[in-house]
Design a protein around this motif. Sequence first.
Motif, PDB file in Angstrom:
ATOM      1  N   PHE A  83       0.879  -1.232  -0.029  1.00 20.82           N
ATOM      2  CA  PHE A  83      -0.044   0.044   0.031  1.00 20.82           C
ATOM      3  C   PHE A  83       0.804   1.253  -0.035  1.00 20.82           C
ATOM      4  O   PHE A  83       0.482   2.288  -0.711  1.00 20.82           O
ATOM      5  CB  PHE A  83      -1.083  -0.085   1.380  1.00 20.82           C
ATOM      6  CG  PHE A  83      -1.598   1.356   1.210  1.00 20.82           C
ATOM      7  CD1 PHE A  83      -2.908   1.550   0.588  1.00 20.82           C
ATOM      8  CD2 PHE A  83      -1.293   2.181   2.235  1.00 20.82           C
ATOM      9  CE1 PHE A  83      -3.350   2.973   0.748  1.00 20.82           C
ATOM     10  CE2 PHE A  83      -1.924   3.632   2.660  1.00 20.82           C
ATOM     11  CZ  PHE A  83      -3.173   3.886   1.675  1.00 20.82           C
ATOM     12  N   PHE A  84       1.645   1.124   0.882  1.00 19.77           N
ATOM     13  CA  PHE A  84       2.768   2.558   0.868  1.00 19.77           C
ATOM     14  C   PHE A  84       3.564   2.600  -0.334  1.00 19.77           C
ATOM     15  O   PHE A  84       3.782   3.735  -0.701  1.00 19.77           O
ATOM     16  CB  PHE A  84       3.639   2.328   2.118  1.00 19.77           C
ATOM     17  CG  PHE A  84       2.945   2.507   3.388  1.00 19.77           C
ATOM     18  CD1 PHE A  84       2.125   3.717   3.624  1.00 19.77           C
ATOM     19  CD2 PHE A  84       2.871   1.695   4.560  1.00 19.77           C
ATOM     20  CE1 PHE A  84       1.239   3.710   4.765  1.00 19.77           C
ATOM     21  CE2 PHE A  84       2.354   1.916   5.600  1.00 19.77           C
ATOM     22  CZ  PHE A  84       1.615   2.846   6.027  1.00 19.77           C
ATOM     23  N   ILE A  85       4.000   1.579  -0.742  1.00 23.10           N
ATOM     24  CA  ILE A  85       4.854   1.630  -2.034  1.00 23.10           C
ATOM     25  C   ILE A  85       3.899   2.178  -3.289  1.00 23.10           C
ATOM     26  O   ILE A  85       4.286   3.210  -4.138  1.00 23.10           O
ATOM     27  CB  ILE A  85       5.225   0.317  -2.570  1.00 23.10           C
ATOM     28  CG1 ILE A  85       6.425  -0.029  -1.625  1.00 23.10           C
ATOM     29  CG2 ILE A  85       5.883   0.434  -4.042  1.00 23.10           C
ATOM     30  CD1 ILE A  85       6.978  -1.757  -1.927  1.00 23.10           C
ATOM     31  N   SER A  86       2.405   1.872  -3.227  1.00 21.02           N
ATOM     32  CA  SER A  86       1.640   2.446  -4.214  1.00 21.02           C
ATOM     33  C   SER A  86       1.395   3.817  -4.247  1.00 21.02           C
ATOM     34  O   SER A  86       1.492   4.384  -4.895  1.00 21.02           O
ATOM     35  CB  SER A  86       0.231   1.682  -4.053  1.00 21.02           C
ATOM     36  OG  SER A  86       0.441   0.352  -4.648  1.00 21.02           O
ATOM     37  N   ARG A  87       1.419   4.367  -2.869  1.00 21.60           N
ATOM     38  CA  ARG A  87       1.053   5.790  -2.706  1.00 21.60           C
ATOM     39  C   ARG A  87       2.108   6.496  -2.869  1.00 21.60           C
ATOM     40  O   ARG A  87       2.275   7.665  -3.466  1.00 21.60           O
ATOM     41  CB  ARG A  87       0.672   5.835  -1.347  1.00 21.60           C
ATOM     42  CG  ARG A  87      -0.567   5.329  -0.799  1.00 21.60           C
ATOM     43  CD  ARG A  87      -1.894   5.420  -1.731  1.00 21.60           C
ATOM     44  NE  ARG A  87      -2.205   6.758  -1.763  1.00 21.60           N
ATOM     45  CZ  ARG A  87      -2.625   7.457  -2.877  1.00 21.60           C
ATOM     46  NH1 ARG A  87      -2.919   6.832  -4.064  1.00 21.60           N
ATOM     47  NH2 ARG A  87      -3.076   8.611  -3.001  1.00 21.60           N
ATOM     48  N   ILE A  88       3.702   5.989  -2.473  1.00 22.99           N
ATOM     49  CA  ILE A  88       4.748   6.868  -2.789  1.00 22.99           C
ATOM     50  C   ILE A  88       5.083   6.781  -4.259  1.00 22.99           C
ATOM     51  O   ILE A  88       5.356   7.929  -4.774  1.00 22.99           O
ATOM     52  CB  ILE A  88       6.070   5.879  -2.195  1.00 22.99           C
ATOM     53  CG1 ILE A  88       5.886   6.188  -0.432  1.00 22.99           C
ATOM     54  CG2 ILE A  88       7.231   6.635  -2.607  1.00 22.99           C
ATOM     55  CD1 ILE A  88       6.816   5.562   0.279  1.00 22.99           C
ATOM     56  N   ILE A  89       4.845   5.713  -4.932  1.00 26.31           N
ATOM     57  CA  ILE A  89       4.828   5.953  -6.549  1.00 26.31           C
ATOM     58  C   ILE A  89       3.999   6.857  -7.185  1.00 26.31           C
ATOM     59  O   ILE A  89       4.353   7.598  -7.823  1.00 26.31           O
ATOM     60  CB  ILE A  89       4.661   4.475  -7.277  1.00 26.31           C
ATOM     61  CG1 ILE A  89       5.796   3.451  -6.812  1.00 26.31           C
ATOM     62  CG2 ILE A  89       4.622   4.489  -8.667  1.00 26.31           C
ATOM     63  CD1 ILE A  89       5.764   2.179  -7.314  1.00 26.31           C
ATOM     64  N   ARG A  90       2.740   7.092  -6.541  1.00 24.76           N
ATOM     65  CA  ARG A  90       1.626   7.798  -7.116  1.00 24.76           C
ATOM     66  C   ARG A  90       1.869   9.550  -6.642  1.00 24.76           C
ATOM     67  O   ARG A  90       1.858  10.204  -7.507  1.00 24.76           O
ATOM     68  CB  ARG A  90       0.393   7.581  -6.425  1.00 24.76           C
ATOM     69  CG  ARG A  90      -0.716   8.558  -6.752  1.00 24.76           C
ATOM     70  CD  ARG A  90      -0.905   8.555  -8.562  1.00 24.76           C
ATOM     71  NE  ARG A  90      -1.961   9.728  -8.802  1.00 24.76           N
ATOM     72  CZ  ARG A  90      -1.452  10.783  -9.517  1.00 24.76           C
ATOM     73  NH1 ARG A  90      -0.330  11.078  -9.474  1.00 24.76           N
ATOM     74  NH2 ARG A  90      -2.307  11.606  -9.797  1.00 24.76           N
ATOM     75  N   LEU A  91       2.541   9.664  -5.560  1.00 19.71           N
ATOM     76  CA  LEU A  91       2.704  10.926  -4.958  1.00 19.71           C
ATOM     77  C   LEU A  91       4.135  11.369  -5.216  1.00 19.71           C
ATOM     78  O   LEU A  91       4.065  12.761  -5.278  1.00 19.71           O
ATOM     79  CB  LEU A  91       2.462  11.237  -3.551  1.00 19.71           C
ATOM     80  CG  LEU A  91       0.646  10.730  -3.227  1.00 19.71           C
ATOM     81  CD1 LEU A  91       0.428  10.597  -2.013  1.00 19.71           C
ATOM     82  CD2 LEU A  91      -0.421  11.731  -3.929  1.00 19.71           C
ATOM     83  N   HIS A  92       5.108  10.782  -4.895  1.00 20.77           N
ATOM     84  CA  HIS A  92       6.368  11.109  -4.444  1.00 20.77           C
ATOM     85  C   HIS A  92       7.031  11.934  -5.756  1.00 20.77           C
ATOM     86  O   HIS A  92       7.919  12.795  -5.618  1.00 20.77           O
ATOM     87  CB  HIS A  92       7.116  10.263  -3.694  1.00 20.77           C
ATOM     88  CG  HIS A  92       8.044  11.138  -2.583  1.00 20.77           C
ATOM     89  ND1 HIS A  92       7.537  11.736  -1.344  1.00 20.77           N
ATOM     90  CD2 HIS A  92       9.321  11.574  -2.630  1.00 20.77           C
ATOM     91  CE1 HIS A  92       8.374  12.225  -0.534  1.00 20.77           C
ATOM     92  NE2 HIS A  92       9.534  12.129  -1.605  1.00 20.77           N
ATOM     93  N   PRO A  93       7.003  11.320  -6.929  1.00 25.09           N
ATOM     94  CA  PRO A  93       7.834  12.136  -7.893  1.00 25.09           C
ATOM     95  C   PRO A  93       7.542  13.559  -8.233  1.00 25.09           C
ATOM     96  O   PRO A  93       8.494  14.114  -8.487  1.00 25.09           O
ATOM     97  CB  PRO A  93       7.188  11.146  -9.282  1.00 25.09           C
ATOM     98  CG  PRO A  93       6.860  10.058  -8.745  1.00 25.09           C
ATOM     99  CD  PRO A  93       6.469   9.915  -7.364  1.00 25.09           C
ATOM    100  N   LEU A  94       6.351  13.764  -7.885  1.00 22.74           N
ATOM    101  CA  LEU A  94       6.108  15.352  -8.218  1.00 22.74           C
ATOM    102  C   LEU A  94       6.438  16.008  -6.865  1.00 22.74           C
ATOM    103  O   LEU A  94       6.867  17.202  -7.087  1.00 22.74           O
ATOM    104  CB  LEU A  94       4.559  15.576  -8.335  1.00 22.74           C
ATOM    105  CG  LEU A  94       4.290  15.216  -9.958  1.00 22.74           C
ATOM    106  CD1 LEU A  94       2.791  15.250 -10.126  1.00 22.74           C
ATOM    107  CD2 LEU A  94       4.800  16.237 -10.693  1.00 22.74           C
ATOM    108  N   VAL A  95       6.741  15.480  -5.836  1.00 20.39           N
ATOM    109  CA  VAL A  95       7.152  16.047  -4.722  1.00 20.39           C
ATOM    110  C   VAL A  95       8.703  16.625  -4.891  1.00 20.39           C
ATOM    111  O   VAL A  95       9.144  17.532  -4.651  1.00 20.39           O
ATOM    112  CB  VAL A  95       7.033  15.174  -3.225  1.00 20.39           C
ATOM    113  CG1 VAL A  95       8.036  15.607  -2.124  1.00 20.39           C
ATOM    114  CG2 VAL A  95       5.640  14.842  -2.839  1.00 20.39           C
ATOM    115  N   VAL A  96       9.355  15.599  -5.378  1.00 14.59           N
ATOM    116  CA  VAL A  96      10.717  15.600  -5.921  1.00 14.59           C
ATOM    117  C   VAL A  96      10.761  16.881  -7.065  1.00 14.59           C
ATOM    118  O   VAL A  96      11.536  17.775  -6.818  1.00 14.59           O
ATOM    119  CB  VAL A  96      11.390  14.484  -6.376  1.00 14.59           C
ATOM    120  CG1 VAL A  96      12.882  14.928  -6.914  1.00 14.59           C
ATOM    121  CG2 VAL A  96      11.376  13.385  -5.402  1.00 14.59           C
TER     122      VAL A  96
END
Length: 365
Positions: A83-96
């Motif tokens: 679940f956490f991997i799914s959310r990180i892939i969805r959200l974090h590229p644009l955080v970076v």
Amino acid sequence: MNANQPTTAILETKKHFEILDGLRGIAAFAVVVFHFMEWIFTDPSQNFIGHGFLAVDFFFCLSGFVIGYAYDDRIANMGLRNFFISRIIRLHPLVVAGSVLGLLAFLFDPFGGHLELYSTGKIILTFICSLFLIPFPVIADRGFNLFSFNAPAWSLFWEYIANIAYALVLYKIRRNLLVVITLISAVAICYVGYNSGNLLGGWSGPTFWDGCARISYSFLAGLLIYRSNWIIKNKLGFGGLTILLLLAFIMPFSDWNWISEPLVVLLYFPLLISLGAGAILKPGLKKACVFSGKISYPLYMTHYAVLWMFGNYYTNYKPDTTQLTFIVITSVFLLVGFAYVVMVFYDIPLRNYLNIKRKEKLARQ
């Protein structure tokens, strides 16, 4: 992961509520316009979109609904890690991406800034904290934002907290308990409105806990709407619901903000989510809603680097009304175009790459 666990339970995606996707894009567009206008009108009562910041509460409510819809029936099979991997892939590229853009704007702003006031170490540390969503409000030239190089990231910080709470606790609790904690969170929203006079806080160190109240109620309310199936069938369509959503952002500022804003968050936005989930979309508007939904997050996470430069330009040069009108309108459309480029050439390819690698790893287990 259990060897018998199907990878489809982890990687599957569900159909979208296109009108809700479209409304997300409208809210993101409103945030961008609001951020321009708040530089120009320091008195919010003169700002035609002075309540544009409430779009964040709409995002939070929509997020609770969408997370419940997407994961309630499969998170147990997925497990916390996936679940956490799914959310990180969805959200974090644009955080970076937002952090990098913010750093570049800070270092190379042609219209101002006081780099000499900050050591290299402080700038590097601030950037690292931005990359990993660690609140670090130390840059005066950035208004002591929690995330000095990408101010809107404060809401992503709370989005992550809400996702953690969902995975650890919320997905397991019964509806009656969900109602109770939602009502407790509603009290917190009312307290913040009364104590601060509005619901604008959450983005800075002094207003940190206001953000907690805002995500708590709205995320829980969205989750409760989904689990209660409070979906209202209607014929308002995308156009009608867009008008209703914009009304919340352009409602006048007054001495009664401490009442009107909580009412919008507590009742009006949940109602719009229920209506949006049950509205009928005309076929001709489907592409517009899909595009609006896709562009919303890239636009939200990449626009603020330009806002700091605009603010310094406006403060130093005081352009007249005609110039301002041209600059703001042109900038908004260019930011939408830039967000599209980031989405197509960075965000989507990176997420696809990470999901392919993840699928390959799951297949080997």
